[in-house]
Motif scaffolding. Structure first.
Motif: not given
Lengths: 200, 336
Positions: A113-135
């Protein structure tokens, strides 16, 4: 055998030990149910049980000490929750029955929510994953793997091709995603839930 | 007697774990279960949705629970064969039961889709739980026509079926025995696998591969140390990580393990005398035909398999003679 759920119900709420307005209080409130986070005795059983502790910036025990010390920024920047594999070893071994896995999920959602992470690999993975679920309402492995690897491991993508082709050849992956029939219904439910979540 | 179950397949069983679905469908009539798929179910969110929106992740699962409750004619048992699906469905249901605010909010969200769910209406069970505790090991034993005698199996449960075990379904959250007993009942030789509920790497195969490779290596190494012919699992994620990423793991550590990873339903099917093809055998990356040929089961090689065998250095079969000594060439990679 001990009835864990009974013991949890009988225990006093852990919220009483955290000062109001503190980061500890914030994490406890953001975790559904009684996280018992305030009960941590810093024994380190969690870190000792964790399969990926060696690759974490901080062990779970350290993270809990940092939460108590109000080190909000450092905690949310840590890769620790992102390296949690949800194996629940720490949770079942914790002598204080802290719901550690749930706390890790809370920290992830706060960091996102606050975009506080240094390595974005894992957050992006979660985001991409839920993007497919939402579509589509269902997960779509081929799209997920391709998009995620393109963004985070473009140089290693060629080495992943045999795996992808192998999955397709074995019919263990599809070329196209499946969409559930009532996707609008699901989208309406999720939209309302996110609305409520932000409002909380 | 037939037990009717509301079936939540989950995304994995549709694709990456297709052999799990195929073998489950094949054995169902033999073990007396009737599967009724929940109509228009959606993804359970795996371990990802909850990382971003916790309330929405429960609403996502809530839709499945509401659909299951609507559809329940004659049964209130929802069965999931995937450990992550099982855990997520059970978790939302139990959190909604104990947390009034969550219950209210999830139902508020569900209402936006014209749905409602009263927590506790359906019971969420894992397939293994139903087979071992409802159908019973004795009943399974009576169905065996081809005992898997001589096949050494490492029973691998993974994390999410045994833990956190809110309903006290298992005898132990770290060393359960249900799968061990089931595999013994179909005639297999079962090793006492100390890593049976250790992590397969989960989503780390997508996030930080070296972390995942090390977790995969421990498990495969452990099973090989016990001279297991194959590992048997009940979770699509475990199967995918250990099977599809095994060659990558071997490349990473310069090792040459060849440890086939099969679903327990595939082995049940073989013991019940079903043909390998209907059980989805041959779709694994680490080919199991050599291990199965030891007990006289021939998996017909497809073109795909022949091609894979040519590309892969075949692991030399271990000498059966001699003491089971530790393999020195892996000794630099001590576990603990």
């Amino acid at each position: 055998m001990d009835d864990q759920s009974l013991r949890v119900q009988n225990a006093s709420p852990s919220t009483s030990v955290s000062p109001p307005g503190s980061f500890l209080q914030e994490v406890i409130e953001a975790t559904p149910g009684d996280s018992r986070l305030g009960m941590c005795i810093q024994c380190g059983t969690c870190g000792g049980s964790c399969p990926s502790a060696a690759d974490m910036n901080h062990t779970p025990r350290q993270i809990f000490a940092m939460i108590r010390a109000d080190l909000r920024e450092e905690v949310l920047r840590s890769n620790t929750p992102w390296y949690c594999v949800s194996c629940y070893f720490c949770t079942v071994r914790c002598p204080q029955e802290v719901h550690i896995t749930d706390v890790m999920y809370t920290l992830k959602s706060m960091a996102i929510r606050e975009k506080r992470y240094d390595d974005s690999t894992a957050p992006d993975f979660s985001q991409t994953f839920i993007g497919y679920i939402e579509s589509y309402g269902r997960s779509y492995e081929l799209g997920l793997a391709t998009r995620h690897n393109l963004r985070h491991r473009p140089l290693q993508l060629p080495s992943m091709v045999p795996l992808g082709l192998g999955m397709l050849a074995r019919r263990r992956m599809d070329f196209a995603p499946q969409r559930i029939e009532k996707i609008e219904q699901l989208q309406a439910i999720l939209a309302r839930a996110i609305e409520l979540e932000v409002g909380v | 007697m037939t037990t009717k179950l509301l079936f939540y397949p989950g995304c994995s069983l549709q694709r990456t774990a297709r052999p799990y679905l195929d073998s489950l469908v094949a054995i169902s009539p033999l073990i007396g279960i009737e599967l009724e798929e929940i109509q228009d179910w959606n993804c359970c969110g795996a371990t990802e949705y909850i990382a971003i929106h916790h309330l929405a992740s429960h609403a996502l699962v809530g839709r499945n629970l509401a659909l299951a409750a609507q559809q329940s004619n004659g049964t209130h048992t929802v069965m999931a064969a995937c450990s992550a699906c099982y855990l997520n469905l059970a978790k939302t249901d139990s959190y909604m039961q104990v947390n009034a605010q969550l219950n209210r909010q999830v139902n508020d969200a569900l209402q936006a889709g014209g749905l409602h769910y009263q927590p506790g209406t359906v019971r969420i069970r894992h397939l293994l739980d139903i087979i071992v505790n409802d159908i019973g090991i004795e009943e399974i034993r009576t169905q065996v026509v081809r005992p898997l005698k001589g096949l050494r199996i490492a029973p691998y449960y993974g994390c999410m079926i045994a833990r956190p075990d809110r309903d006290n379904r298992w005898d132990n959250v770290e060393h359960p025995l249900a799968l061990d007993k089931l595999m013994k009942a179909i005639g297999a030789e079962v090793i006492d696998f100390p890593l049976k509920t250790h992590c397969c790497g989960g989503h780390m195969t997508q996030i930080n591969m070296p972390t995942a490779y090390e977790l995969i290596r421990r498990l495969v190494y452990g099973a090989a140390q016990y001279h297991a012919d194959l590992m048997v699992t009940l979770c699509p994620m475990c199967q995918l990580n250990l099977d599809a990423y095994q060659s990558e793991m071997n490349r990473h550590f310069h090792t040459s393990y060849h440890m086939p990873i099969l679903y327990f339903t595939q082995l049940l099917g073989l013991a019940f005398g079903l043909e390998p093809e209907v059980l989805g055998l041959g779709k694994e990356f680490v080919n199991a035909s050599q291990a199965l040929s030891r007990i006289g089961i021939e998996v017909p090689a497809t073109e795909l398999e022949l091609e894979m065998v040519e590309n892969k250095p075949a692991r030399k079969k271990k000498e059966k003679a001699g003491l089971p000594m530790p393999q020195m060439r892996h000794s630099e990679e001590e576990d603990e």
